[in-house]
Write a protein that holds these residues in place. Structure first.
Motif, PDB file in Angstrom:
ATOM      1  N   ILE A 176     -26.332  25.426  22.289  1.00 48.46           N
ATOM      2  CA  ILE A 176     -25.037  25.309  21.599  1.00 48.46           C
ATOM      3  C   ILE A 176     -24.087  24.534  22.523  1.00 48.46           C
ATOM      4  O   ILE A 176     -23.938  24.871  23.701  1.00 48.46           O
ATOM      5  CB  ILE A 176     -24.436  26.696  21.296  1.00 48.46           C
ATOM      6  N   CYS A 178     -20.965  24.178  23.952  1.00 49.47           N
ATOM      7  CA  CYS A 178     -19.789  25.062  24.063  1.00 49.47           C
ATOM      8  C   CYS A 178     -18.478  24.290  24.275  1.00 49.47           C
ATOM      9  O   CYS A 178     -17.401  24.861  24.155  1.00 49.47           O
ATOM     10  CB  CYS A 178     -19.988  26.089  25.178  1.00 49.47           C
ATOM     11  N   ASN A 292     -28.388  27.671  13.742  1.00 43.68           N
ATOM     12  CA  ASN A 292     -27.364  27.062  14.601  1.00 43.68           C
ATOM     13  C   ASN A 292     -25.972  27.561  14.279  1.00 43.68           C
ATOM     14  O   ASN A 292     -25.160  27.796  15.171  1.00 43.68           O
ATOM     15  CB  ASN A 292     -27.339  25.540  14.379  1.00 43.68           C
ATOM     16  N   GLU A 296     -22.991  28.698  16.776  1.00 41.63           N
ATOM     17  CA  GLU A 296     -21.773  27.889  16.875  1.00 41.63           C
ATOM     18  C   GLU A 296     -20.529  28.715  16.555  1.00 41.63           C
ATOM     19  O   GLU A 296     -19.524  28.646  17.261  1.00 41.63           O
ATOM     20  CB  GLU A 296     -21.890  26.681  15.938  1.00 41.63           C
TER      21      GLU A 296
END
Length: 384
Positions: A176, A178, A292, A296
């Motif tokens: 991910i 960030c 995902n 997220e």
């Protein structure tokens, strides 16, 4: 130096989906600078091809009609392989894995092939006939490849139970980003202003393309029931074909409640939309491996309600709530439990979640795991 190594990624297509975005994220997160990366899409450039090219990674298409190989596409593949002489071939998704295995035969030297399996395998009957055939072909050929990468633990277990070579398996979860996915108070204000939402309303979000496995119907049933109970709750949905002009979705939303349902279609500004949400719901019925969207949203600090498919429970951990799939009443109860929570408690869940993603799923860590795997396979004595 590893950046002289040519790694060729062969993927089924490049429309906006989990696998396509995962490939883009890895390249953008540093894999592209560590290796000379090239991408082949069996179908077309889709929406992600252009983004990948902007990273300086060439994208070549084989223009197969819906992933069915034609003689012309196979000759084109052969020509590309002869030109590129890759040091490693990485397949993505079932069709891409098959073609990656075929590509090996066009290489003038012995080249390692790695597969990337991106979904879970609950019921093969639910797949289209051609896909079922492709999955079975994958099973037969899985012993001939060097490594099988899965993006979820559950996916690995299911495929190995189905007969995929177990000694070749390894799990590397999705990374991910960030930096990209982090909370922004400004984005929250802007999105709510753009949609004319009362600033004090609670917003439940849902991000997924329109597809039976994503469970839009069960989410909307739960949402309508909650909307009738809580007049200050609004619902924001985004994804390909997720609009009120889609009759399959419109039928679930009573006209008198339409002004509290925002169906935005496909959007590029997902992290901004997430900043405007108070809760995110993932309602998939099957097929997910590592959603995902959950990672997220949690990185943005949004507590999540997720159905227990793929590795959802592992991603959410203690930072939200996990319910059984395919039951809108249970989904509704899950969302409601977060809605009635004091704001400070919801916020605390969100902060814990962000920390959890940083510790376990941050993109740079995942890129490194891919890079190490590639280098160790390329330097294996069989290939030198």
């Amino acid at each position: 130096m590893s950046h002289h190594y040519v790694t060729l990624h062969i993927i089924t297509g490049l429309s906006t989906g989990g696998a396509e975005r995962a490939l883009y994220n890895l390249l953008q997160g540093g894999l592209n600078t560590q290796f000379n990366s090239q991408v082949i899409s069996l179908i077309d450039k889709g929406t992600m091809g252009e983004k990948i090219e902007k990273l300086g990674v060439p994208v070549i298409t084989l223009d197969m009609p819906a992933g069915r190989p034609t003689l012309a596409s196979i000759f084109k593949l052969r020509r590309i392989i002869k030109d590129l002489q890759p040091d490693l071939i990485q397949g993505w998704m079932y069709h891409g894995n098959l073609v990656a295995t075929l590509a090996r035969f066009f290489c003038s030297k012995k080249v390692p092939v790695i597969w990337n399996v991106r979904q879970s395998l609950y019921q093969i009957e639910k797949e289209k006939r051609l896909t079922r055939w492709v999955i079975k072909a994958n099973r037969l050929l899985s012993k001939s490849v060097d490594k099988l990468l899965y993006n979820s633990q559950l996916s690995r277990e299911q495929h190995e139970a189905f007969g995929f070579a177990s000694e070749k398996g390894q799990v590397i979860p999705n990374g991910i980003n960030c930096q990209q996915f982090s909370y922004s108070a400004k984005a929250r204000e802007q999105v709510r202003a753009e949609l004319d939402m009362p600033s004090e309303s609670l917003v439940v979000g849902h991000v997924a393309r329109f597809h039976p496995m994503k469970g839009h119907a069960s989410f909307l049933q739960a949402a309508v029931s909650l909307a009738e109970k809580y007049p200050d709750v609004h619902f924001m949905l985004s994804g390909r074909e997720v609009t009120l002009t889609n009759p399959a979705l419109k039928q679930h939303v009573p006209p008198e409640l339409e002004n509290r349902f925002y169906l935005l279609g496909e959007r590029r500004d997902i992290s901004d939309l997430m900043s405007a949400m108070d809760i995110l719901c993932s309602s998939s019925g099957w097929g997910e491996a590592f959603p995902n969207v959950l990672g997220e949203a949690i990185a943005v600090g949004v507590p999540c309600v997720a159905t227990d498919v793929g590795d959802s429970a592992l991603i959410v951990g203690e930072c939200g709530c996990v319910v059984k799939p395919g039951d809108s009443a249970v989904l509704e109860a899950g969302i409601e439990s977060l809605l009635i929570m004091p704001e400070s408690e919801r916020k605390h869940l969100g902060e814990q979640g962000r920390q959890r993603i940083e510790d376990n799923f941050t993109l740079s860590v995942i890129v490194e795991r891919y890079a190490e795997r590639y280098k160790s396979i390329i330097s294996d004595k069989r290939y030198n």
